[in-house]
Design a protein around this motif. Structure first.
Motif, mmCIF file in Angstrom:
data_model
loop_
_atom_site.group_PDB
_atom_site.id
_atom_site.type_symbol
_atom_site.label_atom_id
_atom_site.label_comp_id
_atom_site.label_asym_id
_atom_site.label_seq_id
_atom_site.Cartn_x
_atom_site.Cartn_y
_atom_site.Cartn_z
ATOM 1 N N VAL A 102 40.601 -30.572 -121.168
ATOM 2 C CA VAL A 102 41.028 -31.826 -120.534
ATOM 3 C C VAL A 102 39.886 -32.839 -120.547
ATOM 4 N N CYS A 103 38.711 -32.414 -120.140
ATOM 5 C CA CYS A 103 37.547 -33.304 -120.107
ATOM 6 C C CYS A 103 36.382 -32.666 -120.851
ATOM 7 N N CYS A 130 37.852 -37.868 -120.963
ATOM 8 C CA CYS A 130 38.998 -37.060 -120.540
ATOM 9 C C CYS A 130 40.267 -37.537 -121.237
#
Length: 131
Positions: A102-103, A130
């Motif tokens: 995700v990030c 992100c």
């Protein structure tokens, strides 16, 4: 009747395959997160949200505590490599990627050496992206 039963078995198999694939992908994404090394963890603990010039200064201060000006560059490189940084000695740079799917968090260390292999300057920076 056999045709309907075969079709049901086919779709049951397809659904089971999709569910197994989804479980494998989800497990990979959760387990692929890379923990930050101790130097970075210390920096993160001191920051309410890492990023920006103020946070970069805190990271640089943490680096300077580990490798003060005049110390051996080789010692800094060994410490960074030991903690999981990808060291590019010829470029005077080391990078550590933390986070997961995700990030992505990137910690960068840049340094300059004097002609005797001693640390003339060290600087840290942080970037995050992100989805």
């Amino acid at each position: 009747q056999q045709s309907g039963s075969a079709m049901r078995s086919f779709w049951t198999g397809v659904l089971a395959g999709i569910l197994v694939t989804a479980a494998i992908v989800a497990s990979w994404m959760l387990l692929s997160e890379r923990a930050a090394p101790a130097l970075v963890e210390t920096y993160l603990a001191q920051s309410t949200w890492p990023g920006g010039p103020k946070a970069d200064r805190r990271f640089t201060t943490a680096l300077q505590a580990v490798a003060p000006k005049g110390s051996a560059v080789a010692d800094l490189l060994a410490a960074l490599a030991e903690q999981g940084f990808s060291v590019k000695a010829s470029a005077g740079e080391a990078v550590f990627h933390s986070g997961g799917w995700v990030c992505d968090e990137q910690f960068t260390v840049k340094w300059q050496a004097d002609p005797h292999g001693k640390l003339a300057a060290v600087d840290g920076s942080f970037a995050s992206a992100c989805l």
